[in-house]
Design a protein around this motif. Structure first.
Motif, short mmCIF file in Angstrom:
data_model
loop_
_atom_site.label_atom_id
_atom_site.label_comp_id
_atom_site.label_asym_id
_atom_site.label_seq_id
_atom_site.Cartn_x
_atom_site.Cartn_y
_atom_site.Cartn_z
N THR A 1 0.85 -1.19 0.00
CA THR A 1 0.00 0.00 0.00
C THR A 1 0.88 1.24 0.00
N ASN A 2 0.57 2.19 -0.89
CA ASN A 2 1.32 3.44 -0.91
C ASN A 2 1.07 4.20 0.38
N VAL A 3 2.15 4.59 1.06
CA VAL A 3 2.02 5.41 2.26
C VAL A 3 2.49 6.83 2.00
N MET A 4 3.34 7.02 0.98
CA MET A 4 3.78 8.36 0.61
C MET A 4 4.28 8.33 -0.83
N ILE A 5 4.08 9.47 -1.53
CA ILE A 5 4.57 9.58 -2.89
C ILE A 5 5.20 10.96 -3.09
N LEU A 6 6.30 10.98 -3.81
CA LEU A 6 6.94 12.21 -4.26
C LEU A 6 6.74 12.23 -5.78
N GLN A 7 5.79 13.03 -6.25
CA GLN A 7 5.46 13.04 -7.67
C GLN A 7 6.52 13.76 -8.48
N ASP A 8 6.58 13.43 -9.77
CA ASP A 8 7.52 14.07 -10.69
C ASP A 8 7.40 15.59 -10.67
N GLY A 9 6.20 16.13 -10.52
CA GLY A 9 5.97 17.57 -10.53
C GLY A 9 6.34 18.25 -9.22
N GLY A 10 6.71 17.46 -8.20
CA GLY A 10 7.14 18.04 -6.93
C GLY A 10 6.13 17.92 -5.80
N ASN A 11 4.89 17.51 -6.09
CA ASN A 11 3.90 17.36 -5.03
C ASN A 11 4.22 16.15 -4.16
N ILE A 12 3.94 16.29 -2.87
CA ILE A 12 4.15 15.21 -1.90
C ILE A 12 2.79 14.79 -1.35
N GLY A 13 2.53 13.51 -1.36
CA GLY A 13 1.27 13.00 -0.83
C GLY A 13 1.51 11.96 0.24
N GLN B 1 1.10 21.03 -3.14
CA GLN B 1 2.50 20.71 -2.91
C GLN B 1 2.69 19.73 -1.76
N PHE B 2 1.87 19.85 -0.73
CA PHE B 2 1.94 18.93 0.41
C PHE B 2 0.52 18.55 0.78
N ASP B 3 0.14 17.31 0.54
CA ASP B 3 -1.23 16.86 0.70
C ASP B 3 -1.26 15.64 1.63
N ILE B 4 -1.99 15.76 2.74
CA ILE B 4 -2.15 14.67 3.69
C ILE B 4 -3.61 14.24 3.67
N ASP C 1 -8.72 9.58 6.61
CA ASP C 1 -10.10 9.17 6.42
C ASP C 1 -10.84 8.83 7.71
N THR C 2 -10.25 9.13 8.86
CA THR C 2 -10.87 8.83 10.13
C THR C 2 -11.27 10.13 10.83
N ASN C 3 -12.56 10.29 11.12
CA ASN C 3 -13.01 11.48 11.83
C ASN C 3 -12.49 11.48 13.26
N GLY C 4 -12.18 12.66 13.77
CA GLY C 4 -11.75 12.78 15.15
C GLY C 4 -10.27 12.54 15.37
N THR C 5 -9.54 12.25 14.30
CA THR C 5 -8.11 12.02 14.41
C THR C 5 -7.38 13.13 13.66
N ASN C 6 -6.38 13.72 14.32
CA ASN C 6 -5.62 14.78 13.67
C ASN C 6 -4.79 14.20 12.53
N ALA C 7 -4.88 14.83 11.36
CA ALA C 7 -4.08 14.40 10.23
C ALA C 7 -2.71 15.07 10.25
N LEU C 8 -2.62 16.20 10.93
CA LEU C 8 -1.36 16.94 10.98
C LEU C 8 -1.20 17.54 12.36
N ASN C 9 -0.05 17.36 12.93
CA ASN C 9 0.26 17.96 14.23
C ASN C 9 1.59 18.68 14.10
N VAL C 10 1.58 19.98 14.35
CA VAL C 10 2.79 20.79 14.28
C VAL C 10 3.12 21.24 15.69
N THR C 11 4.34 20.97 16.12
CA THR C 11 4.77 21.35 17.47
C THR C 11 5.92 22.32 17.37
N TYR C 12 5.79 23.42 18.05
CA TYR C 12 6.85 24.41 18.16
C TYR C 12 7.45 24.23 19.53
#
Length: 80
Positions: A31-43, A52-55, A58-69
């Protein structure tokens, strides 16, 4: 590579000329977990990143992205 719980994880990295074109990172079930496309987009969790950066999450209530400073005097975190 060792995953959570101390279990060994195997990943495959390869390049494909067929759609979706780019460098693909796959798990043990092929199963694809990440792709770096020829055009530069990351999935992550998508084979067709629309920006350019797409996450994809598919699960409600779960954070898809967490950024910590991490600043010792003022730590903060944001989730989306």
């Amino acid at each position: 590579m060792t995953g959570s719980g101390g279990t060994d994880q195997t990943f495959r990295i390869g390049y494909t000329l067929s759609s979706p074109n780019g460098v693909q990172f796959k798990d043990t079930s092929d199963t694809n977990v990440m792709i770096l496309q020829d055009g530069g987009n990351i999935g992550i969790s998508t084979t067709s990143p629309a920006s350019q950066f797409d996450i994809y999450q598919d699960t409600n209530g779960t954070n898809a992205l967490n950024v910590t400073y991490n600043n010792a005097s003022n730590p903060s975190s944001a989730a989306a």
